[in-house]
Motif scaffolding. Structure first.
Motif, PDB file in Angstrom:
ATOM      1  N   PRO A 160      28.416  50.604  89.833  1.00 33.40           N
ATOM      2  CA  PRO A 160      28.061  51.991  90.157  1.00 33.40           C
ATOM      3  C   PRO A 160      28.701  52.997  89.198  1.00 33.40           C
ATOM      4  CG  PRO A 160      29.404  50.984  91.918  1.00 33.40           C
ATOM      5  CD  PRO A 160      29.190  49.928  90.897  1.00 33.40           C
ATOM      6  N   LEU A 161      27.984  54.069  88.945  1.00 33.14           N
ATOM      7  CA  LEU A 161      28.532  55.220  88.210  1.00 33.14           C
ATOM      8  C   LEU A 161      29.031  56.216  89.250  1.00 33.14           C
ATOM      9  CD1 LEU A 161      28.998  57.321  85.990  1.00 33.14           C
ATOM     10  CD2 LEU A 161      26.524  57.680  85.894  1.00 33.14           C
ATOM     11  N   ARG A 162      30.355  56.455  89.277  1.00 37.26           N
ATOM     12  CA  ARG A 162      30.977  57.293  90.306  1.00 37.26           C
ATOM     13  C   ARG A 162      31.171  58.731  89.816  1.00 37.26           C
ATOM     14  NH1 ARG A 162      30.423  54.122  94.783  1.00 37.26           N
ATOM     15  NH2 ARG A 162      31.428  52.103  94.519  1.00 37.26           N
ATOM     16  N   PRO A 163      31.234  59.676  90.731  1.00 34.69           N
ATOM     17  CA  PRO A 163      31.528  61.060  90.343  1.00 34.69           C
ATOM     18  C   PRO A 163      32.839  61.135  89.553  1.00 34.69           C
ATOM     19  CG  PRO A 163      30.987  60.922  92.693  1.00 34.69           C
ATOM     20  CD  PRO A 163      31.068  59.520  92.188  1.00 34.69           C
ATOM     21  N   GLY A 164      32.829  61.881  88.471  1.00 32.11           N
ATOM     22  CA  GLY A 164      34.030  62.059  87.655  1.00 32.11           C
ATOM     23  C   GLY A 164      34.201  61.024  86.556  1.00 32.11           C
ATOM     24  N   ASP A 165      33.399  59.948  86.600  1.00 30.48           N
ATOM     25  CA  ASP A 165      33.480  58.932  85.537  1.00 30.48           C
ATOM     26  C   ASP A 165      33.113  59.542  84.179  1.00 30.48           C
ATOM     27  OD1 ASP A 165      34.441  56.546  86.483  1.00 30.48           O
ATOM     28  OD2 ASP A 165      32.488  55.657  86.907  1.00 30.48           O
ATOM     29  N   SER A 166      33.712  59.003  83.136  1.00 32.40           N
ATOM     30  CA  SER A 166      33.358  59.389  81.768  1.00 32.40           C
ATOM     31  C   SER A 166      32.681  58.199  81.098  1.00 32.40           C
ATOM     32  CB  SER A 166      34.613  59.764  80.981  1.00 32.40           C
ATOM     33  OG  SER A 166      35.037  61.048  81.336  1.00 32.40           O
ATOM     34  N   LEU A 167      31.513  58.459  80.536  1.00 31.36           N
ATOM     35  CA  LEU A 167      30.713  57.377  79.969  1.00 31.36           C
ATOM     36  C   LEU A 167      30.863  57.297  78.451  1.00 31.36           C
ATOM     37  CD1 LEU A 167      27.372  57.678  81.950  1.00 31.36           C
ATOM     38  CD2 LEU A 167      29.417  56.331  82.468  1.00 31.36           C
ATOM     39  N   THR A 168      30.956  56.071  77.977  1.00 36.65           N
ATOM     40  CA  THR A 168      30.899  55.792  76.545  1.00 36.65           C
ATOM     41  C   THR A 168      29.699  54.881  76.311  1.00 36.65           C
ATOM     42  OG1 THR A 168      33.305  55.858  76.489  1.00 36.65           O
ATOM     43  CG2 THR A 168      32.214  54.908  74.581  1.00 36.65           C
ATOM     44  N   VAL A 169      28.974  55.128  75.236  1.00 37.50           N
ATOM     45  CA  VAL A 169      27.792  54.330  74.914  1.00 37.50           C
ATOM     46  C   VAL A 169      28.050  53.577  73.615  1.00 37.50           C
ATOM     47  CG1 VAL A 169      25.347  54.419  74.285  1.00 37.50           C
ATOM     48  CG2 VAL A 169      26.218  55.932  76.077  1.00 37.50           C
ATOM     49  N   ARG A 170      27.824  52.267  73.656  1.00 40.03           N
ATOM     50  CA  ARG A 170      27.959  51.455  72.448  1.00 40.03           C
ATOM     51  C   ARG A 170      26.589  50.903  72.081  1.00 40.03           C
ATOM     52  NH1 ARG A 170      31.697  46.445  73.138  1.00 40.03           N
ATOM     53  NH2 ARG A 170      33.313  48.036  73.406  1.00 40.03           N
ATOM     54  N   GLY A 171      26.217  51.043  70.828  1.00 41.39           N
ATOM     55  CA  GLY A 171      24.919  50.565  70.384  1.00 41.39           C
ATOM     56  C   GLY A 171      25.054  49.466  69.351  1.00 41.39           C
ATOM     57  N   SER A 172      24.129  48.527  69.404  1.00 42.24           N
ATOM     58  CA  SER A 172      24.032  47.524  68.341  1.00 42.24           C
ATOM     59  C   SER A 172      22.563  47.195  68.135  1.00 42.24           C
ATOM     60  CB  SER A 172      24.849  46.269  68.694  1.00 42.24           C
ATOM     61  OG  SER A 172      24.481  45.775  69.961  1.00 42.24           O
ATOM     62  N   VAL A 173      22.273  46.473  67.082  1.00 38.03           N
ATOM     63  CA  VAL A 173      20.893  46.146  66.726  1.00 38.03           C
ATOM     64  C   VAL A 173      20.709  44.640  66.835  1.00 38.03           C
ATOM     65  CG1 VAL A 173      19.268  46.031  64.783  1.00 38.03           C
ATOM     66  CG2 VAL A 173      20.525  48.139  65.243  1.00 38.03           C
ATOM     67  N   THR A 174      19.714  44.213  67.622  1.00 35.32           N
ATOM     68  CA  THR A 174      19.480  42.780  67.771  1.00 35.32           C
ATOM     69  C   THR A 174      18.335  42.289  66.888  1.00 35.32           C
ATOM     70  OG1 THR A 174      18.005  43.137  69.654  1.00 35.32           O
ATOM     71  CG2 THR A 174      20.333  42.785  70.145  1.00 35.32           C
ATOM     72  N   ASN A 175      17.521  43.220  66.407  1.00 37.75           N
ATOM     73  CA  ASN A 175      16.401  42.821  65.559  1.00 37.75           C
ATOM     74  C   ASN A 175      15.892  44.036  64.771  1.00 37.75           C
ATOM     75  OD1 ASN A 175      14.452  40.768  64.734  1.00 37.75           O
ATOM     76  ND2 ASN A 175      12.942  41.977  65.835  1.00 37.75           N
ATOM     77  N   ALA A 176      15.522  43.822  63.534  1.00 42.16           N
ATOM     78  CA  ALA A 176      14.911  44.891  62.727  1.00 42.16           C
ATOM     79  C   ALA A 176      13.864  44.244  61.838  1.00 42.16           C
ATOM     80  CB  ALA A 176      15.963  45.595  61.882  1.00 42.16           C
ATOM     81  N   ARG A 177      12.632  44.734  61.923  1.00 38.55           N
ATOM     82  CA  ARG A 177      11.568  44.144  61.111  1.00 38.55           C
ATOM     83  C   ARG A 177      10.571  45.230  60.685  1.00 38.55           C
ATOM     84  NH1 ARG A 177       6.832  43.651  63.804  1.00 38.55           N
ATOM     85  NH2 ARG A 177       6.910  43.815  66.076  1.00 38.55           N
ATOM     86  N   ALA A 178      10.129  45.111  59.466  1.00 34.96           N
ATOM     87  CA  ALA A 178       9.103  46.024  58.965  1.00 34.96           C
ATOM     88  C   ALA A 178       7.780  45.716  59.657  1.00 34.96           C
ATOM     89  CB  ALA A 178       8.967  45.866  57.454  1.00 34.96           C
ATOM     90  N   SER A 179       6.967  46.746  59.860  1.00 33.37           N
ATOM     91  CA  SER A 179       5.642  46.540  60.448  1.00 33.37           C
ATOM     92  C   SER A 179       4.771  45.748  59.481  1.00 33.37           C
ATOM     93  CB  SER A 179       5.000  47.887  60.761  1.00 33.37           C
ATOM     94  OG  SER A 179       3.637  47.710  61.099  1.00 33.37           O
ATOM     95  N   GLN A 180       4.012  44.786  60.008  1.00 36.02           N
ATOM     96  CA  GLN A 180       3.085  44.010  59.191  1.00 36.02           C
ATOM     97  C   GLN A 180       1.864  44.857  58.812  1.00 36.02           C
ATOM     98  OE1 GLN A 180       3.544  40.734  58.292  1.00 36.02           O
ATOM     99  NE2 GLN A 180       5.489  40.560  59.397  1.00 36.02           N
ATOM    100  N   SER A 181       1.398  45.636  59.779  1.00 37.42           N
ATOM    101  CA  SER A 181       0.124  46.327  59.589  1.00 37.42           C
ATOM    102  C   SER A 181       0.290  47.728  59.014  1.00 37.42           C
ATOM    103  CB  SER A 181      -0.613  46.405  60.929  1.00 37.42           C
ATOM    104  OG  SER A 181       0.208  47.030  61.901  1.00 37.42           O
ATOM    105  N   ARG A 182       1.469  48.331  59.163  1.00 37.50           N
ATOM    106  CA  ARG A 182       1.672  49.700  58.693  1.00 37.50           C
ATOM    107  C   ARG A 182       2.925  49.758  57.825  1.00 37.50           C
ATOM    108  NH1 ARG A 182      -0.760  53.920  62.102  1.00 37.50           N
ATOM    109  NH2 ARG A 182      -2.191  52.936  63.557  1.00 37.50           N
ATOM    110  N   PRO A 183       2.726  49.844  56.532  1.00 34.07           N
ATOM    111  CA  PRO A 183       3.862  49.738  55.603  1.00 34.07           C
ATOM    112  C   PRO A 183       4.812  50.926  55.648  1.00 34.07           C
ATOM    113  CG  PRO A 183       1.817  50.211  54.416  1.00 34.07           C
ATOM    114  CD  PRO A 183       1.437  49.961  55.834  1.00 34.07           C
TER     115      PRO A 183
END
Lengths: 158, 158
Positions: B93-116
């Motif tokens: 649960p996210l409780r009142p007064g909590d401070s949030l931190t967001v961590r991001g990472s990348v699991t996949n990256a690919r160029a579009s086949q149909s749109r360069p």
């Protein structure tokens, strides 16, 4: 007392809720607070994006759908919450003035193995605009009490 | 002009944003509008639910995360939007007064086949409370322009 329990949902369950009109002010208000990207905030800026005009944040569509489901189903159900969302697809833009209809169906329902007082129901939600075009789909598992469960004890913190 | 393009995201990309404090008033305000279930609206009613006390709607956590990502990344990126969300898990649960931190990472990256002119990046987002406990994870595909794309043409409606 809840009207709906785990036993009330099986793969032949369906429902339709709405319509619910969404105004331009709501779209911009939500975007300003939670998703301030130009295509959700400003008509002129939105014209130059791939949405081709002002459209609601996909998160806004989720939240409006949540409210529709709460009002029509969850507030009357012995819901124990949802562990998450399986998949959301944003298929078409939600435009100012659109009226949304929500259609629900059940793709899976199973009693809990470890806790005899509850079960899991997987709902598939579809959101349509006033022209009947599907703009969003969402798959969401939901935990519900069984009708014969001892309510006070089973609702204690897990 | 955007700072970030498709080429800037590969599987070794990570980022951390926040903290962002969430107040009791925000939690109740969001719930009143979008998810009016008792455990998100009222301390006394919430005590008798499996959350054991007032906690934010899971959708609210999503929306706060979206705002943090918009402010720190998307508003500076050549984003062409997201086709949906692959998976959300509400872990605590996210409780009142909590401070949030967001961590991001990348699991996949690919160029579009149909749109360069574009590519697809799959982001994995983790949201932590002030005690470092993970309260939500979210997997989200994002469409981004390539740095060498012809911006005006490629941003025309698809």
């Amino acid at each position: 007392m809840p009207k709906y329990y785990f036993e009330d949902f099986s793969v032949d369950w369906t429902a339709e809720y709405g319509p619910r009109r969404v105004t331009r002010e709501e779209i911009i208000g939500f975007a300003a607070q939670y998703d301030p990207q130009p295509m959700h905030l400003d008509e002129e800026a939105a014209r130059h994006t791939m949405l081709g005009g002002l459209a609601a944040s996909g998160w806004h569509t989720c939240c409006i759908m949540m409210r529709i489901i709460a009002d029509n189903l969850l507030l009357d159900a012995a819901s124990m919450g949802a562990p998450g969302i399986d998949e959301v697809k944003w298929l078409r833009p939600l435009r100012p003035g659109d009226s949304l209809t929500v259609r629900g169906s059940v793709t899976n329902a199973r009693a809990s193995q470890s806790r005899p007082d509850r079960g899991f129901v997987t709902f598939f939600w579809e959101v349509f605009n006033a022209r009947g075009e599907r703009i969003m789909t969402l798959t969401c598992p939901q935990m519900l009490l069984r009708r014969d469960a001892d309510l006070p004890a089973s609702r204690a913190p897990a």
